[in-house]
Design a protein around this motif. Structure first.
Motif, PDB file in Angstrom:
ATOM      1  N   GLU A   1       0.843  -1.185   0.000  1.00 51.28           N
ATOM      2  CA  GLU A   1       0.000   0.000   0.000  1.00 51.28           C
ATOM      3  C   GLU A   1       0.882   1.240   0.000  1.00 51.28           C
ATOM      4  N   PRO A   2       0.389   2.356  -0.521  1.00 52.15           N
ATOM      5  CA  PRO A   2       1.196   3.588  -0.491  1.00 52.15           C
ATOM      6  C   PRO A   2       1.669   3.932   0.922  1.00 52.15           C
ATOM      7  N   GLU A   3       0.878   3.555   1.908  1.00 45.67           N
ATOM      8  CA  GLU A   3       1.256   3.839   3.301  1.00 45.67           C
ATOM      9  C   GLU A   3       2.466   3.028   3.760  1.00 45.67           C
ATOM     10  N   ASP A   4       2.877   2.043   2.991  1.00 41.71           N
ATOM     11  CA  ASP A   4       4.070   1.273   3.324  1.00 41.71           C
ATOM     12  C   ASP A   4       5.350   1.980   2.884  1.00 41.71           C
ATOM     13  N   THR A   5       5.218   3.078   2.177  1.00 44.60           N
ATOM     14  CA  THR A   5       6.380   3.830   1.733  1.00 44.60           C
ATOM     15  C   THR A   5       7.177   4.344   2.930  1.00 44.60           C
ATOM     16  N   ALA A   6       8.458   4.000   2.968  1.00 43.44           N
ATOM     17  CA  ALA A   6       9.312   4.375   4.101  1.00 43.44           C
ATOM     18  C   ALA A   6      10.723   3.873   3.839  1.00 43.44           C
ATOM     19  N   VAL A   7      11.630   4.305   4.685  1.00 42.14           N
ATOM     20  CA  VAL A   7      12.946   3.666   4.747  1.00 42.14           C
ATOM     21  C   VAL A   7      12.826   2.511   5.732  1.00 42.14           C
ATOM     22  N   TYR A   8      13.222   1.340   5.305  1.00 45.28           N
ATOM     23  CA  TYR A   8      13.136   0.141   6.133  1.00 45.28           C
ATOM     24  C   TYR A   8      14.522  -0.190   6.692  1.00 45.28           C
ATOM     25  N   TYR A   9      14.538  -0.449   7.991  1.00 45.17           N
ATOM     26  CA  TYR A   9      15.772  -0.774   8.690  1.00 45.17           C
ATOM     27  C   TYR A   9      15.663  -2.152   9.324  1.00 45.17           C
ATOM     28  N   CYS A  10      16.734  -2.920   9.261  1.00 42.29           N
ATOM     29  CA  CYS A  10      16.772  -4.115  10.097  1.00 42.29           C
ATOM     30  C   CYS A  10      17.657  -3.819  11.301  1.00 42.29           C
ATOM     31  N   ALA A  11      17.388  -4.516  12.365  1.00 48.21           N
ATOM     32  CA  ALA A  11      18.091  -4.292  13.610  1.00 48.21           C
ATOM     33  C   ALA A  11      18.175  -5.608  14.382  1.00 48.21           C
ATOM     34  N   ALA A  12      19.155  -5.702  15.269  1.00 56.61           N
ATOM     35  CA  ALA A  12      19.371  -6.930  16.024  1.00 56.61           C
ATOM     36  C   ALA A  12      19.458  -6.658  17.512  1.00 56.61           C
ATOM     37  N   ILE A  13      18.966  -7.623  18.268  1.00 60.54           N
ATOM     38  CA  ILE A  13      19.118  -7.630  19.717  1.00 60.54           C
ATOM     39  C   ILE A  13      20.097  -8.738  20.039  1.00 60.54           C
ATOM     40  N   ASP A  14      21.111  -8.434  20.843  1.00 59.95           N
ATOM     41  CA  ASP A  14      22.105  -9.467  21.174  1.00 59.95           C
ATOM     42  C   ASP A  14      22.029  -9.881  22.634  1.00 59.95           C
ATOM     43  N   TYR A  15      20.856  -9.790  23.224  1.00 59.34           N
ATOM     44  CA  TYR A  15      20.620 -10.295  24.574  1.00 59.34           C
ATOM     45  C   TYR A  15      19.151 -10.679  24.645  1.00 59.34           C
ATOM     46  N   TYR A  16      18.756 -11.407  25.688  1.00 59.68           N
ATOM     47  CA  TYR A  16      17.359 -11.798  25.802  1.00 59.68           C
ATOM     48  C   TYR A  16      16.472 -10.573  25.975  1.00 59.68           C
ATOM     49  N   SER A  17      15.337 -10.586  25.286  1.00 55.57           N
ATOM     50  CA  SER A  17      14.355  -9.523  25.426  1.00 55.57           C
ATOM     51  C   SER A  17      12.965 -10.133  25.408  1.00 55.57           C
ATOM     52  N   ASP A  18      12.079  -9.616  26.246  1.00 56.43           N
ATOM     53  CA  ASP A  18      10.695 -10.069  26.222  1.00 56.43           C
ATOM     54  C   ASP A  18       9.802  -9.058  25.518  1.00 56.43           C
ATOM     55  N   TYR A  19      10.436  -8.138  24.795  1.00 57.45           N
ATOM     56  CA  TYR A  19       9.656  -7.136  24.061  1.00 57.45           C
ATOM     57  C   TYR A  19      10.372  -6.796  22.768  1.00 57.45           C
TER      58      TYR A  19
END
Length: 125
Positions: free
Chosen positions: A87-105
């Motif tokens: 959808e046009p609303e999906d237009t954006a810069v997309y970033y990937c990111a990583a967590i290197d420890y346990y997270s519950d969120y």
């Protein structure tokens, strides 16, 4: 430290599809989860999807649920985001990111301490 490089993206028409890749290098053995976020002009960066590295639990924002699919190939240290029914609303810069420890969120932007450089996705109507 983990390094992330996104690829893919580009231009698509509404209703079309695009795929993104996020290749991880460095201390990939420490990765707990990889997420995709996006930021449209004038808006805050928002959560899109995430996947845990070992068990492959997946999480999606409501706005993309049923349209986007996150997956990973641990042998290639790569996470993918397949985007359908764009959808046009999906237009954006997309970033990937990583967590290197346990997270519950894993939906939380502040949980992530390693970020890629971003890739542009543009959806025309």
């Amino acid at each position: 430290q983990v390094q992330l490089v996104e690829s893919g993206g580009g231009l698509a028409q509404a209703g079309g599809s695009l795929g993104l890749s996020c290749a991880a290098s460095g201390r990939t053995g420490s990765i707990y989860a990889v997420g995709w976020f996006r930021q449209a002009p004038g808006k805050e960066r928002e959560f899109v999807a995430a996947i845990t590295w070992t068990v492959s639990n997946t999480y999606y924002a409501d706005s993309v649920k049923g349209r986007f699919t996150i997956s990973r190939d641990n042998a290639k240290n790569t996470v993918y985001l397949q985007m359908n029914s764009l959808e046009p609303e999906d237009t954006a810069v997309y970033y990937c990111a990583a967590i290197d420890y346990y997270s519950d969120y894993v939906q939380g932007l502040r949980e992530y301490d390693c970020w890629g450089q971003g890739t542009q996705v543009t959806v025309s109507s």
